[in-house]
Design a protein around this motif. Structure first.
Motif, PDB file in Angstrom:
ATOM      1  N   LEU A 259      51.278  52.833  51.278  1.00  0.00           N
ATOM      2  CA  LEU A 259      50.683  53.106  49.972  1.00  0.00           C
ATOM      3  C   LEU A 259      50.844  51.890  49.058  1.00  0.00           C
ATOM      4  CD1 LEU A 259      49.300  55.232  48.258  1.00  0.00           C
ATOM      5  CD2 LEU A 259      51.526  56.036  47.544  1.00  0.00           C
TER       6      LEU A 259
ATOM      7  N   ALA B  73      46.562  56.613  54.829  1.00  0.00           N
ATOM      8  CA  ALA B  73      47.890  56.911  54.293  1.00  0.00           C
ATOM      9  C   ALA B  73      47.809  57.221  52.814  1.00  0.00           C
ATOM     10  CB  ALA B  73      48.829  55.731  54.539  1.00  0.00           C
ATOM     11  N   ALA B  74      47.046  56.395  52.090  1.00  0.00           N
ATOM     12  CA  ALA B  74      46.918  56.645  50.655  1.00  0.00           C
ATOM     13  C   ALA B  74      46.260  57.994  50.416  1.00  0.00           C
ATOM     14  CB  ALA B  74      46.100  55.528  50.000  1.00  0.00           C
TER      15      ALA B  74
ATOM     16  N   TYR C 123      44.029  53.216  54.151  1.00  0.00           N
ATOM     17  CA  TYR C 123      43.250  54.165  53.353  1.00  0.00           C
ATOM     18  C   TYR C 123      43.655  55.586  53.675  1.00  0.00           C
ATOM     19  CZ  TYR C 123      39.841  51.159  51.064  1.00  0.00           C
ATOM     20  OH  TYR C 123      39.244  50.251  50.234  1.00  0.00           O
TER      21      TYR C 123
ATOM     22  N   TRP D 265      55.861  74.423  46.747  1.00  0.00           N
ATOM     23  CA  TRP D 265      54.729  73.946  47.554  1.00  0.00           C
ATOM     24  C   TRP D 265      55.076  73.950  49.036  1.00  0.00           C
ATOM     25  CZ3 TRP D 265      54.960  69.110  50.140  1.00  0.00           C
ATOM     26  CH2 TRP D 265      53.763  68.678  50.712  1.00  0.00           C
TER      27      TRP D 265
ATOM     28  N   LEU E 228      46.333  60.530  52.348  1.00  0.00           N
ATOM     29  CA  LEU E 228      47.276  61.591  52.713  1.00  0.00           C
ATOM     30  C   LEU E 228      48.238  61.876  51.576  1.00  0.00           C
ATOM     31  CD1 LEU E 228      48.178  63.361  55.081  1.00  0.00           C
ATOM     32  CD2 LEU E 228      49.807  61.590  55.667  1.00  0.00           C
ATOM     33  N   VAL E 229      48.801  60.800  51.024  1.00  0.00           N
ATOM     34  CA  VAL E 229      49.755  61.013  49.942  1.00  0.00           C
ATOM     35  C   VAL E 229      49.074  61.628  48.730  1.00  0.00           C
ATOM     36  CG1 VAL E 229      51.313  59.862  48.364  1.00  0.00           C
ATOM     37  CG2 VAL E 229      51.242  59.162  50.730  1.00  0.00           C
ATOM     38  N   LEU E 230      47.888  61.114  48.402  1.00  0.00           N
ATOM     39  CA  LEU E 230      47.177  61.681  47.264  1.00  0.00           C
ATOM     40  C   LEU E 230      46.795  63.128  47.519  1.00  0.00           C
ATOM     41  CD1 LEU E 230      44.918  58.729  46.166  1.00  0.00           C
ATOM     42  CD2 LEU E 230      46.932  59.634  45.046  1.00  0.00           C
TER      43      LEU E 230
ATOM     44  N   SER F 123      47.244  68.590  46.411  1.00  0.00           N
ATOM     45  CA  SER F 123      47.384  69.968  46.861  1.00  0.00           C
ATOM     46  C   SER F 123      48.535  70.647  46.128  1.00  0.00           C
ATOM     47  CB  SER F 123      47.603  70.018  48.375  1.00  0.00           C
ATOM     48  OG  SER F 123      48.887  69.565  48.697  1.00  0.00           O
ATOM     49  N   THR F 124      49.592  69.901  45.845  1.00  0.00           N
ATOM     50  CA  THR F 124      50.696  70.494  45.079  1.00  0.00           C
ATOM     51  C   THR F 124      50.202  70.965  43.725  1.00  0.00           C
ATOM     52  OG1 THR F 124      52.153  68.906  46.130  1.00  0.00           O
ATOM     53  CG2 THR F 124      53.023  70.098  44.258  1.00  0.00           C
TER      54      THR F 124
ATOM     55  N   ALA G  60      48.467  65.195  49.387  1.00  0.00           N
ATOM     56  CA  ALA G  60      49.673  66.009  49.246  1.00  0.00           C
ATOM     57  C   ALA G  60      49.954  66.299  47.777  1.00  0.00           C
ATOM     58  CB  ALA G  60      50.868  65.303  49.894  1.00  0.00           C
ATOM     59  N   LEU G  61      49.873  65.256  46.955  1.00  0.00           N
ATOM     60  CA  LEU G  61      50.124  65.456  45.538  1.00  0.00           C
ATOM     61  C   LEU G  61      49.072  66.364  44.922  1.00  0.00           C
ATOM     62  CD1 LEU G  61      51.615  64.781  42.940  1.00  0.00           C
ATOM     63  CD2 LEU G  61      50.074  62.856  42.648  1.00  0.00           C
TER      64      LEU G  61
END
Lengths: 338, 553, 378
Positions: A109, C113-114, C111, A143, C116-118, C123-124, C120-121
């Motif tokens: 990231l 990975a980014a 792309y 979550w 995925l993290v976004l 979806s939270t 996850a956030l």
């Protein structure tokens, strides 16, 4: 600061001692210095006494429980059989799983934000990552329990099906059964580690990104001029430059992961045994132990809990200090403030 | 310079100061007339009853904060003087000679008073072929072997023998235990240690009864009765079984095990069966003993009455009886009044509410003894007002006029059906008092209405046979019958619903729910998120696309 | 006198006609042109990327059922990713040399990975609001507390007013104590210094590693058990200050150190005392950084669950008194509502979580506004 002005050496033969010049300070300055020094020392005293109080609790603990405190796995307050062996192992396991998941994601990231993202989204992405760091941990816990767990246990089952011969992926149930036992995969180290990784990623990413941005522009341009792709620039310039900060950022995130309480408390089901099987239900971490047992603890057990917390604090402190040293000594960290 | 920013922060500072002044001047919360907020902690076994009473007295201005974090924690909080009362099933143990652990109140003066009775039930989840088993019967020995990991699959021959040859399919058993210092664990382990020591002692390492279950192997630990019940009822926990007070299973309509008693019948922990069982409980009647009013349940486990539920017990409240201001400096008169009024409500008018939710009301003699314990609060502080405490206004369904030691519920408790006897059954369709539906795995819809009316007609006959002559007594009988028949009617409704749809397993929010409100909410939330996160992006993109290069000649 | 060869001059404006002959250069009009775009990623590259994605998806969809037996979406995603890498590498290597192939693979991984993290956030945040929405639409959720309301009561009864007030008050008191102490320490470390300053700095840095639960346990053992204070909002605030002071002190020190020393010297040269320099020049210059430090600490303090769990009781009554009475707060309310495992209580918990998220979001917007002072960009 008082400055002492030393006058130049006297002319030879005069025989008189040089006169010391000490400028007098304004009374407001004296009050200011005194107040601020007082505040600083007050904070020092308070904080140091907290640390000393916590450390001091280890004396009654060891007097009561002896060194068996570190080898006992069970926590049975009624029988006064308590020990933190299982709890420390569980804490380290959860933190390690979190870092194994968080480290590559944070690194990728950070690299993405500095080198690959379109310029228009870069600032926005930085804000989003900071926001991710600010989200309270109980929200990640909710979550993980409600949204992540039903899907993650399927991944756990897949891992234990195909990689179950590796001891850490083994689960004491038949993963190939037609109706597989979901309850044995829930509330595990793995799920808790995933939730904690959500808190570790932004911390590591922020540190790494700040340093990636500082990679010397000249070297970047030189790499590009020599025909390097963005990957080549990253591989030859950015990553070697930021090596120390990558390690340092990861260890800072590890320190945070060790002390996580709320998310872990919600997810895991307490099991006081040394267990390397991270996909299986049941584990316990230090902070969850304290949160669960502080109320029913007698005086000596309270000291034991404080000692357990103090051990956790020491581990986190060591990790953070090593991180700071690695960062400060690295090429990239010389100027950064972590 | 009075910039707008300065003015803003100046106004903010003024608001903060105003708030602080308000805080300083605000009256203490709960200081309404003569009451003050009281805090208590302790048993999660009694949680549902206590929460019911807390909600009831809130409307009368008595503010109670109850934290159900386990018996051991409740007693310790009381000893640490961080709580004003506590609820526990076991009293202070004193100093254990073997381990040296001391469980005392640290010198704080206290008294016990019983507040409720109930049965420790065993909810379970066994599902196969789309059906859920709801009429499982187990003997105490089988239960002991399950919770000591000696029986690990539901198709074990001992379980089949308990169910009169009806075998369950091969499903692994997942015993769920409580991880905190729990009174339910204490009840369970006392029963095991007393009745089946050869099974229990090797598992527990020689320990008899304990509040901390020694979890081993594949057993899952959960923190508290709510968590244990929720675990068993969750969709991924097929094969699990746990031990909680009956109200937890009843509130979510979950099946519980019928436990074998000494008379050879399998019974449920209804308020009637618990009342019958506790007639054999031995209560400490020495007012000078520190354990005054505590229970000895040895004879309850082996009660020969066919209606007995073996794992029945009382739960107690610990009240502070030290004087104010020394040594009880924090228990002001207002707090003491709150404690007294709360206790009075709990053991008097509150008793008629706890029967239908899964507990069993106290018999008269214990209520009278409890009144005596409340009196001690007034002895400690004369400012406490205890007028208008009349036991006749309690409307407690256990009262039999003229017989203070009798328990009316025990008298009218219906006999168990013949199919619940060892060697027969298990019971097919039918409705038991307190409205739990009983369905066999391969039976169709429960044919309930006829047996329900038989049940209530039978007990009406029994009631008139026992005979209350006074109008008050017949009113009480009518009330008890009404409660029973409404529960029967409720059971009919439950049966009808169960026939119409699969057994309602309490839903967890395991995935996105698909209700219509979600369908409305989702697009709104998506649009909001897009606006919040997308607008800055959009504007920045616009800004970067603006042409800015001029070509000079 | 030598004549200076004059350079050819520009023809006078008047001499120029619109079509004056053909050999005199005409100055072109200055035109505003859009810069020419030179994309790294041509249309052909887009096609190969999308084609690889779709083809690997199709491939895995067919094969997944047979090889891996429905191990859920995560397993599917992993297999899709692996297949995509193979296919994309093959496609790109047809046209481009090996470094480009590697570059493309790594870029697509980054792309992903980014994303995925976004995701996850996102979806939270989305899940919290989606599950709490049902509670948030009731006005009583914000205007009532939970007194007399059981956890199973419907959503039009009860509310989280007491938790909101509790959080605001506890954090407010914690800020009121820790900001002066933290900034004072930061000023001490940067402005005054001295022999003890390195010790103070070490200790303060060490204390940032203190887990929050330990701060709570410390307050519990010392103040509540030993000294007999009651569980209250004040105890929570004290424990919060213990965790907040090191953050404010360290970040504040960084912010103060960044202030250019030229400003300080200029102020001293103009005759200001040290006190006036600090108060009038240094602190205002570092205002943004100090505010950021404070808000970071506040964001940390707001979300702490373990501290109120230990030193305050989960009261259901609204109170403004931080001293003798247990005070509820949003994270504690969320935790206790969740542990009842009642569906309606869990909906309330999600509603409270939404409110908490909005608070944190507002704090961050406040940071952005404060940092952007006088054109200073991030």
């Amino acid at each position: 600061m008082t400055t002492v002005l030393t006058p130049p050496a006297p002319v030879s033969g005069s025989g008189k001692a040089p006169r010391q010049l000490r400028p007098s300070r304004e009374p407001s300055d004296r009050i200011f210095h005194g107040t601020v020094t007082g505040i600083g020392l007050f904070v020092l005293v308070i904080i140091a006494s907290i640390g000393i109080f916590l450390g001091y609790q280890s004396i009654p603990t060891f007097r009561h429980y002896g060194l068996g405190f570190f080898t006992q796995t069970q926590w049975l307050p009624e029988l006064d059989k308590i020990g933190i062996a299982a709890v420390l192992i569980g804490t380290v396991e959860v933190a390690l799983v979190a870092m194994v998941v968080a480290f590559p994601l944070a690194l990728m990231l950070a690299l993405f934000i500095t080198d690959y993202a379109p310029k228009v989204v870069k600032g926005w992405l930085i804000s989003v990552v900071d926001l991710m760091a600010a989200v309270p941990s109980i929200i990640y816990g909710l979550w993980a329990v409600f949204l992540l767990q039903p899907h993650a246990i399927k991944l756990s089952r897949w891992l234990s099906q195909h990689l179950g011969w590796i001891p850490i992926f083994h689960v004491n149930t038949d993963p190939n059964a037609a109706v597989w036992q979901q309850s044995r995969y829930t509330s595990s180290v793995f799920i808790a580690g995933l939730a904690v990784s959500m808190m570790a990623i932004p911390l590591a990413c922020a540190v790494m990104r700040a340093v990636f941005d500082q990679a010397p522009l000249g070297e970047r341009e030189a790499a590009m001029a020599l025909g390097g792709t963005r990957l080549g620039v990253a591989r030859t310039v950015v990553l070697p430059f930021a090596k120390g900060s990558i390690i340092g950022g990861t260890m800072l995130a590890l320190g945070r992961a060790l002390g996580e309480t709320a998310a872990v408390l919600i997810i895991i089901s307490p099991a006081y045994e040394i267990k390397a099987r991270i996909l299986e239900a049941g584990t316990q971490t230090t902070s969850a132990l304290i949160a669960a047992n502080f109320g029913n603890a007698t005086k000596s057990q309270l000291s034991a809990l404080l000692t357990a917390g103090f051990v956790l604090f020491l581990i986190t402190l060591i990790v953070n200090s090593v991180a700071a040293v690695v960062i400060r000594r690295s090429r990239s960290g010389a100027g950064t403030e972590i | 310079m009075r910039t707008p920013r300065r003015r803003f922060f100046g106004a903010l500072g003024a608001a903060v100061v105003a708030l602080l002044v308000l805080v300083a001047a605000a009256p203490d919360a709960g200081a309404a007339d003569s009451h003050s907020l009281i805090q208590g902690s302790g048993s999660s076994w009694a949680e549902n009853a206590v929460n019911q009473w807390v909600a009831d007295v809130a409307s009368e201005g008595i503010q109670v904060v109850y934290t159900p974090d386990g018996d051991a924690q409740g007693r310790q909080d009381f000893a640490n003087r961080t709580s004003d009362f506590s609820v526990t099933a076991d009293g202070y143990q004193g100093r254990d000679p073997v381990t040296g652990v001391s469980d005392t109140s640290n010198g704080r003066a206290y008294s016990y008073l019983p507040i409720a009775a109930g049965g420790t039930a065993f909810p379970y989840q066994i599902k196969f072929d789309g059906q859920q088993v709801e009429n499982l019967r187990l003997s105490g020995e089988t239960l002991a072997k399950i919770f000591t990991n000696q029986i690990t699959n539901w198709n074990d021959p001992e379980i089949t023998a308990d169910n009169n040859g009806h075998a369950l399919p091969s499903i692994p058993i997942v015993p769920v235990v409580q991880s905190e210092g729990s009174g339910a664990t204490n009840q369970l382990t006392s029963y095991f240690a007393q009745e089946f020591p050869s099974i229990w002692k090797p598992f527990s390492g020689g320990v008899g009864n304990t509040e901390y279950f020694p979890r081993q192997g594949d057993q899952i630990a959960q923190n508290g009765s709510n968590a244990a019940m929720n675990y068993v009822s969750s969709s991924s926990a097929n094969g699990s079984i746990t031990y909680v007070e009956y109200s937890f299973a009843l509130s979510v309509n979950y099946p519980v095990v019928k436990v074998l008693n000494s008379a050879g019948f399998y019974t449920l922990p209804t308020q009637f069966n618990v009342a019958v069982a506790l007639e054999d409980a031995q209560i400490n009647t020495d007012p000078n003993s520190p354990d005054y009013l505590l229970q000895n349940l040895t004879d309850v486990y082996t009660d020969p009455d066919p209606r007995t539920y073996p794992l029945s017990s009382y739960v107690y409240m610990i009240e502070p009886t030290g004087t104010y201001p020394n040594p009880e400096s924090k228990i002001t008169t207002a707090k003491r009044q709150s404690i007294a009024d709360f206790e009075y409500y709990s053991i008097c008018q509150g008793q008629k509410e706890i029967g239908p939710i899964g507990y069993s009301p106290l018999p008269v003699n214990l209520v009278e003894a409890g009144f005596g314990q409340i009196q001690r609060l007034q002895q400690a502080d004369p400012g406490v007002d205890l007028t208008q405490r009349n036991i006749l206004t309690c409307d407690n369904p256990t009262f039999v006029p003229g017989q203070p030691n009798a328990n009316y519920l025990a008298q009218i408790a219906p006999q168990p059906p013949a199919c619940d006897r060892t060697g027969t059954g298990p019971c097919a369709a039918g409705v038991t008092p307190n409205g739990v539906v009983v369905v066999t795995p391969d039976a169709g819809a429960p044919g309930s209405s006829s047996s329900a009316s038989t049940g209530s007609a039978g007990s009406a006959a029994a009631a008139t046979a026992v005979g209350g002559s006074s109008p008050a007594a017949s009113a009480r009988i009518a009330a008890a019958l009404a409660a029973q028949s409404t529960s029967a009617a409720k059971a009919n409704a439950v049966a009808a619903a169960a026939a119409a749809a699969p057994h309602p397993v309490p839903a967890t929010l395991a995935a996105f729910s698909t209700s219509s409100s979600f369908a409305v909410a989702a697009p709104i939330v998506v649009v909001l998120l897009l606006l919040i996160f997308g607008l800055p992006l959009f504007f920045r993109y616009r800004r970067s696309r603006r042409p800015s290069i001029e070509v000079d000649p | 006198m030598a004549t200076i060869q004059s350079l050819p001059t520009r023809p006078a404006e008047a001499d120029l006609g619109p079509d004056d002959g053909g050999d005199r250069p005409v100055a072109p009009k200055p035109k505003v042109r859009k810069p020419r775009r030179t994309p790294n990623f041509t249309a052909e590259d887009w096609i190969s990327l999308i084609g690889s994605v779709l083809s690997s998806l199709a491939f895995v969809t067919i094969v997944y059922e047979h090889i891996l037996d429905g191990s859920g979406t995560i397993g599917f995603g992993l297999c899709w990713y692996a297949a995509f890498l193979v296919v994309y590498a093959a496609v790109v290597s047809v046209v481009h040399p090996r470094p480009i192939v590697l570059e493309r693979l790594v870029a697509s991984t980054l792309y992903l990975a980014a994303a995925l993290v976004l995701f996850a956030l996102g979806s939270t945040v989305f899940y919290i609001f989606a599950q709490g929405w049902r509670a948030l639409v009731h006005v009583n959720f914000f205007t009532h507390d939970m007194s007399g309301v059981s956890p199973t009561a419907p959503l039009n009864q009860g509310g989280i007013l007491h938790a909101i007030v509790g959080t605001v008050e506890e954090v407010g008191i914690a800020v009121a104590i820790s900001v002066p102490l933290g900034i004072g320490t930061a000023v001490y470390l940067t402005e005054v210094g001295g022999r003890a300053s390195s010790l103070v700095r070490t200790v303060v840095e060490a204390m940032t590693a203190l887990p929050e639960i330990l701060a709570g346990l410390f307050v519990y053992v010392l103040l509540i058990v030993e000294f007999g204070f009651s569980k209250s909002g004040m105890a929570v605030s004290v424990a919060m200050t213990i965790t907040m002071i090191p953050i404010i002190a360290r970040a504040g020190e960084v912010a103060l150190r960044v202030v250019p020393s030229g400003l300080r010297e200029a102020s001293t040269a103009l005759g200001a005392t040290h006190w006036k320099t600090v108060w009038g020049v240094v602190l205002p210059s570092a205002r943004a950084g100090l505010a950021t430090a404070t808000i970071l600490a506040v964001a940390r303090g707001i979300g702490e669950t373990a501290i109120p769990l230990i030193v305050s009781g989960a009261s259901s009554f609204l109170t403004f008194n931080p001293l003798n009475v247990p005070m509820n707060s949003l994270p504690l309310f969320i935790y206790t509502a969740y542990t009842t495992h009642e569906p309606l209580a869990i909906t309330r918990a999600f509603g409270a979580a939404s409110v908490l998220m909005v608070m944190v979001l507002l704090l961050f917007v406040a940071i952005r506004i404060l940092v952007r002072q006088k054109g200073v960009r991030r």
